[in-house]
Motif scaffolding. Structure first.
Motif, short mmCIF file in Angstrom:
data_model
loop_
_atom_site.label_atom_id
_atom_site.label_comp_id
_atom_site.label_asym_id
_atom_site.label_seq_id
_atom_site.Cartn_x
_atom_site.Cartn_y
_atom_site.Cartn_z
N SER A 58 0.87 -1.37 0.36
CA SER A 58 0.30 0.08 -0.24
C SER A 58 0.59 1.31 -0.43
O SER A 58 2.14 0.92 0.41
N CYS A 59 0.51 1.91 -0.79
CA CYS A 59 0.55 3.62 -0.13
C CYS A 59 0.74 3.79 1.43
O CYS A 59 2.70 4.32 1.21
N THR A 60 0.20 3.29 1.60
CA THR A 60 0.71 4.00 3.05
C THR A 60 1.85 3.25 3.76
O THR A 60 2.77 4.24 4.54
N ASP A 154 3.82 12.86 -1.34
CA ASP A 154 2.92 11.54 -1.38
C ASP A 154 2.14 11.78 -2.99
O ASP A 154 1.47 12.68 -2.65
N ALA A 156 0.34 10.05 -4.40
CA ALA A 156 -0.70 8.54 -4.52
C ALA A 156 -1.78 9.45 -5.38
O ALA A 156 -2.21 8.16 -6.47
N HIS A 157 -1.88 10.21 -5.41
CA HIS A 157 -3.24 10.91 -6.94
C HIS A 157 -2.53 10.80 -8.41
O HIS A 157 -3.52 11.66 -9.08
N SER A 178 -0.26 5.46 -5.11
CA SER A 178 -1.12 3.98 -4.39
C SER A 178 -1.60 3.52 -5.37
O SER A 178 -1.46 3.96 -6.60
N LYS A 183 -7.66 4.72 -6.95
CA LYS A 183 -6.70 5.77 -8.05
C LYS A 183 -6.33 5.33 -9.57
O LYS A 183 -6.94 5.11 -9.85
C1 LIG Z 1 -5.17 7.27 -1.62
C2 LIG Z 1 -3.84 7.51 -0.50
C3 LIG Z 1 -2.92 7.52 0.35
C4 LIG Z 1 -2.89 6.06 0.80
O1 LIG Z 1 -3.15 4.45 -0.28
P1 LIG Z 1 -3.05 3.03 -0.19
O2 LIG Z 1 -2.81 2.21 -0.99
O3 LIG Z 1 -4.38 3.33 -0.06
O4 LIG Z 1 -2.59 3.44 1.48
C5 LIG Z 1 -1.99 8.06 0.24
N1 LIG Z 1 -2.20 9.66 0.78
C6 LIG Z 1 -3.48 10.02 -0.26
C7 LIG Z 1 -2.96 11.72 -0.41
C8 LIG Z 1 -4.19 9.31 -0.40
O5 LIG Z 1 -5.54 9.94 -1.09
#
Ligand SMILES: *Cc1c(COP(=O)(O)O)cnc(C)c1O
Length: 373
Positions: A58-60, A154, A156-157, A178, A183
């Motif tokens: 995961s991104c987290t 970060d 993710a987006h 992510s 996403k």
């Molecule tokens: C979705 C999201 C994450 C987490 O991503 P995961 O893969 O679900 O852990 C982190 N930061 C932002 C800004 C997000 O929108």
């Protein structure tokens, strides 16, 4: 009854598209740490023009591991207007988040506010490419260099977003994407860490697998953040469609802006000329006094018309219960608070039909006309 128009609608392969590869994964008996993971990492690195892409579950977890492997201590500066996971990665590492305001137009972290928040305890900046719109990378890089602190994104987006010809993924010390279903690049669950630092990439690869040296000794505080072969396969299929996805989302965004910009009281996220947003989300800001209806009432009216919307990210970080329970510092975040109170995300996905976009715009227009005073 008319079906609801959802806010997201993940673009997924058919079972037929996957069948042969799934059989091959099963035959290999290697359902994690296998060939598909390697293939995905190489393909992503190639796509982004980078030496290293390290996939995680995961991104987290990716963000948590980056902070751990960069050996950061003290404070990390984060934007107030972002998803909670940005901050949870900081808290899990025992660092103090320092929350700063965002730019009123781009909604991304304000570099001037970042610089004003730097103290001798600042270890890093953790910026966010919000809704797919790249942060002000050039200004942030200068600040990080000037103060010899780390710069993490970060992202993710933002898979597929660019600044000029440079893909997001190439900025700062590391970026983390992510691959969850809301996403652009979808692996079911998953994250991707990109970096140009070979030493860091090697550390991250060990950290996602408990942090071992391979000889029975463990010298990094790791965890299990491995991506399964099935998820890697989904990611590979999704990567093939990413270019089209970004192009189509930009087309959808242009259609929204074209149709909604004549309505009083609505405004949009500013995307600088040299930037290509991945448009993970399309947002409108609702000015109640001009539009005739509050953001929350517009959301209710749209739901009556079977159009689903979201309020990302309300409340923003500084007002979240988990943050208030932790040790943190927040600077003035009035711009972020104002955006959070008035923002609304409209349906956006990689294959969204422009006819639906026009219907949504028409619906918003009629709601405005009905409530105009
Ligand atoms: C979705 C999201 C994450 C987490 O991503 P995961 O893969 O679900 O852990 C982190 N930061 C932002 C800004 C997000 O929108």
């Amino acid at each position: 009854m008319k079906l609801i128009t959802p806010i997201v609608n993940p673009d997924l392969p058919t079972f037929g598209d996957l069948e042969k590869d799934i059989q091959s994964i099963l035959n290999s008996k290697q359902i994690t740490k296998g060939r598909y993971l390697q293939k995905l990492e190489r393909a992503i690195a190639r796509y982004l023009g980078l030496p290293h892409a390290v996939c995680v579950s995961s991104c987290t977890l990716g963000l948590m591991l980056v902070i751990q492997c960069l050996d950061l201590h003290g404070e990390i500066i984060v934007p107030d207007f972002t998803f909670i996971a940005t901050l949870e990665a900081v808290l899990w590492n025992g660092l103090t988040p320092v929350i700063v305001d965002v730019d009123p137009d781009s909604f991304t972290i304000d570099p001037q506010k970042v610089e004003a928040a730097i103290t001798p305890r600042t270890a890093a900046i953790l910026a966010v490419h919000l809704f797919g719109n790249p942060a002000n990378c050039a200004a942030l890089q200068k600040i990080a260099r000037r103060h010899t602190i780390k710069l993490i994104f970060d992202s993710a987006h933002a898979f597929g977003a660019r600044i000029d010809d440079r893909c997001i993924g190439n900025f700062g010390d590391a970026e983390v994407f992510s691959m969850s279903p809301t996403k652009l690049l979808i692996a079911g669950e998953g994250g991707v860490i990109t970096t140009r630092d070979t030493h860091l990439a090697e550390k991250l690869m060990r950290a996602r697998d408990y942090g071992g040296r391979g000889n029975g000794e463990y010298d990094i505080l790791g965890l299990n953040a491995r991506l399964t072969e099935y998820n890697a396969l989904l990611g590979l299929k999704s990567l093939r469609r990413i270019k089209k996805a970004v192009a189509h989302r930009n087309k959808v965004a242009r259609a929204y802006i074209h149709n909604l910009s004549t309505i009083p009281g609505l405004s949009f996220q500013y995307i600088p000329d040299a930037y290509i947003s991945a448009y993970k989300d399309f947002s409108i800001l609702v000015d109640e006094s001009l539009f005739g209806l509050s953001r929350d009432d517009l959301q209710k009216e749209l739901l009556k018309k079977k159009i689903e919307t979201r309020r990302y990210f309300d409340p923003p970080l500084h007002a979240q219960p988990i943050v208030k329970k932790s040790s943190f510092r927040a600077h003035d975040v009035s711009i972020s608070q104002n955006i959070a109170s008035n923002i609304l995300q409209l349906p956006m996905w990689s294959t969204l039909d422009l006819k639906i976009v026009h219907t949504i715009c028409y619906t918003i227009k009629s709601i405005h006309q009905k409530h105009q005073r």
